[in-house]
Design an enzyme around this catalytic site. Structure first.
Site, PDB file in Angstrom:
ATOM      1  N   ASN A 135       0.876  -1.180   0.000  1.00  0.00           N
ATOM      2  CA  ASN A 135       0.000   0.000   0.000  1.00  0.00           C
ATOM      3  C   ASN A 135       0.907   1.223   0.000  1.00  0.00           C
ATOM      4  O   ASN A 135       1.500   1.557   1.016  1.00  0.00           O
ATOM      5  CB  ASN A 135      -0.892  -0.023   1.251  1.00  0.00           C
ATOM      6  CG  ASN A 135      -1.703   1.259   1.390  1.00  0.00           C
ATOM      7  OD1 ASN A 135      -1.760   2.081   0.470  1.00  0.00           O
ATOM      8  ND2 ASN A 135      -2.328   1.439   2.550  1.00  0.00           N
ATOM      9  N   LYS A 192       0.136   4.312  -0.279  1.00  0.00           N
ATOM     10  CA  LYS A 192      -0.422   5.545   0.294  1.00  0.00           C
ATOM     11  C   LYS A 192      -0.135   6.704  -0.671  1.00  0.00           C
ATOM     12  O   LYS A 192      -0.163   6.495  -1.883  1.00  0.00           O
ATOM     13  CB  LYS A 192       0.127   5.766   1.709  1.00  0.00           C
ATOM     14  CG  LYS A 192      -0.039   4.484   2.555  1.00  0.00           C
ATOM     15  CD  LYS A 192       0.196   4.633   4.015  1.00  0.00           C
ATOM     16  CE  LYS A 192      -0.056   3.279   4.701  1.00  0.00           C
ATOM     17  NZ  LYS A 192       0.061   3.347   6.139  1.00  0.00           N
ATOM     18  N   HIS A 202      -9.482   1.436   5.078  1.00  0.00           N
ATOM     19  CA  HIS A 202      -8.173   1.591   5.736  1.00  0.00           C
ATOM     20  C   HIS A 202      -8.314   2.552   6.923  1.00  0.00           C
ATOM     21  O   HIS A 202      -9.069   3.516   6.861  1.00  0.00           O
ATOM     22  CB  HIS A 202      -7.149   2.121   4.740  1.00  0.00           C
ATOM     23  CG  HIS A 202      -5.754   2.044   5.262  1.00  0.00           C
ATOM     24  ND1 HIS A 202      -5.254   2.977   6.140  1.00  0.00           N
ATOM     25  CD2 HIS A 202      -4.771   1.137   5.073  1.00  0.00           C
ATOM     26  CE1 HIS A 202      -4.015   2.633   6.459  1.00  0.00           C
ATOM     27  NE2 HIS A 202      -3.699   1.522   5.829  1.00  0.00           N
ATOM     28  N   GLU A 219      -6.548   4.895   7.960  1.00  0.00           N
ATOM     29  CA  GLU A 219      -6.303   6.320   7.647  1.00  0.00           C
ATOM     30  C   GLU A 219      -7.541   6.952   7.016  1.00  0.00           C
ATOM     31  O   GLU A 219      -7.833   8.132   7.248  1.00  0.00           O
ATOM     32  CB  GLU A 219      -5.071   6.445   6.729  1.00  0.00           C
ATOM     33  CG  GLU A 219      -3.793   6.207   7.519  1.00  0.00           C
ATOM     34  CD  GLU A 219      -2.659   5.595   6.722  1.00  0.00           C
ATOM     35  OE1 GLU A 219      -2.685   5.640   5.475  1.00  0.00           O
ATOM     36  OE2 GLU A 219      -1.728   5.058   7.350  1.00  0.00           O
ATOM     37  N   GLU A 227      -5.445  -4.908  10.409  1.00  0.00           N
ATOM     38  CA  GLU A 227      -4.404  -3.910  10.660  1.00  0.00           C
ATOM     39  C   GLU A 227      -4.695  -3.222  11.989  1.00  0.00           C
ATOM     40  O   GLU A 227      -5.492  -2.277  12.042  1.00  0.00           O
ATOM     41  CB  GLU A 227      -4.389  -2.857   9.549  1.00  0.00           C
ATOM     42  CG  GLU A 227      -4.062  -3.415   8.187  1.00  0.00           C
ATOM     43  CD  GLU A 227      -3.439  -2.350   7.282  1.00  0.00           C
ATOM     44  OE1 GLU A 227      -2.286  -2.546   6.881  1.00  0.00           O
ATOM     45  OE2 GLU A 227      -4.082  -1.335   6.989  1.00  0.00           O
ATOM     46  N   GLY A 271       2.542   2.128  10.864  1.00  0.00           N
ATOM     47  CA  GLY A 271       3.533   3.197  10.748  1.00  0.00           C
ATOM     48  C   GLY A 271       4.233   3.529  12.060  1.00  0.00           C
ATOM     49  O   GLY A 271       4.872   4.568  12.183  1.00  0.00           O
ATOM     50  N   SER A 291       3.451  -2.295  10.312  1.00  0.00           N
ATOM     51  CA  SER A 291       4.891  -2.396  10.514  1.00  0.00           C
ATOM     52  C   SER A 291       5.478  -3.747  10.085  1.00  0.00           C
ATOM     53  O   SER A 291       6.374  -4.268  10.748  1.00  0.00           O
ATOM     54  CB  SER A 291       5.256  -2.067  11.965  1.00  0.00           C
ATOM     55  OG  SER A 291       4.862  -0.738  12.271  1.00  0.00           O
TER      56      SER A 291
HETATM   57  P1  13P Z   1       3.102   0.290   7.728  1.00  0.00           P
HETATM   58  O1  13P Z   1       3.547  -1.005   7.081  1.00  0.00           O
HETATM   59  O2  13P Z   1       3.894   1.469   7.252  1.00  0.00           O
HETATM   60  O3  13P Z   1       2.988   0.176   9.197  1.00  0.00           O
HETATM   61  O4  13P Z   1       1.606   0.570   7.187  1.00  0.00           O
HETATM   62  C1  13P Z   1       0.677  -0.438   7.246  1.00  0.00           C
HETATM   63  C2  13P Z   1      -0.488  -0.052   6.428  1.00  0.00           C
HETATM   64  O5  13P Z   1      -1.173   0.899   6.712  1.00  0.00           O
HETATM   65  C3  13P Z   1      -0.772  -0.843   5.227  1.00  0.00           C
HETATM   66  O6  13P Z   1      -2.036  -0.563   4.734  1.00  0.00           O
END
Ligand code: 13P
Length: 249
Positions: A9, A11, A94, A96, A166, A172, A212
């Site tokens: 992903n 982003k 997601h 976010e 997740e 992150g 992560s």
């Molecule tokens: P990270 O791997 O950067 O923690 O992000 C996970 C994520 O949001 C994947 O959709």
């Protein structure tokens, strides 16, 4: 046997030229991969990514879509628009999108139904916050998200879903769930899916872990029975890290 799956992903990272360079470099490294290799790229990169990934085993998808077929929704993108330019899947729900853009479970539910109608594979993302975990509400939250986001989805369309667990506190932050913690959540998710869609469908669905994921923690996660792959954020932005994660499958 079900094939494992790794989705990057990206982003809001990478321009069109960066996308093409990445895919050209990644393709030969993953051509014999045991996993399905997928990239959720920014809207602007989809066309170029699909072209660059032609004749490779890399599958391209989107990170979001609107729930309507068309309309006066400035800035939004419909499922059929994504489908037409070659996207095969879409991330939905997601964390976010939930926190920064106020997406609710009923809204995500409408998107899931629309994606299935228009033949895009929905990758439904669910997960608890740190506070919810501390209050022992992880299972309650996961069950509610699954019930609400998948409400009205029939058994046959349900067989096309992908679920991504997740935990919000792991995204992150560098704090991965331990394989045991992730497996517990995945097993619970599988149990909820069994209740909703029956054993056969639930067993066939891929449940990915995200939060992560790095080359050095992927192998241990993949040992767990109910972890079928990963949804990778930060570590999917470098070819070296992403291909190393894929090699763990
Ligand atoms: P990270 O791997 O950067 O923690 O992000 C996970 C994520 O949001 C994947 O959709």
């Amino acid at each position: 046997m079900k094939k494992s799956m790794v989705i990057g992903n990206w982003k809001m990272y990478k321009t069109v030229s960066e996308t093409v360079a990445f895919i050209k470099e990644l393709a030969p490294l993953v051509e014999n991969s045991n996993a399905e290799v997928c990239l959720a790229v920014p809207f602007t990169s989809i066309t170029a990514a699909v072209e660059a990934a032609k004749d490779t085993n890399i599958v391209i998808g989107a990170q979001n879509m609107n729930d309507a077929s068309e309309g006066a929704f400035t800035g939004e993108i419909a499922a059929i628009m994504l489908k037409e330019i070659g996207a095969e899947f879409v991330l939905l729900g997601h964390s976010e999108r939930r926190t920064l853009f106020h997406e609710t479970d009923p809204y995500i539910n409408r998107k899931v139904i629309k994606a299935l109608e228009d033949d895009l594979t929905p990758v439904l993302c669910i997960g608890e916050t740190a506070a919810e975990r501390e209050e022992n509400k992880t299972e309650e939250v996961l069950q509610r998200q699954l019930e609400e986001c998948l409400s009205g989805v029939g058994e046959e369309p349900a067989s096309k879903l992908v679920i991504a667990y997740e935990p919000v506190w792991a995204i992150g932050t560098g704090k991965t769930a331990t394989p045991q913690m992730a497996e517990e959540a995945h097993a619970f998710i599988r149990k909820c899916l069994t209740k909703q869609f029956g054993k056969k469908i639930a067993q066939g669905l891929s449940i990915l872990y995200g939060g992560s994921v790095k080359p050095d923690n992927m192998a241990a996660l993949m040992q767990e029975k109910n972890i079928d792959g990963a949804l990778v954020g930060g570590a999917s932005l470098q070819v070296k890290n992403f291909s190393a994660i894929i090699q763990c499958c």
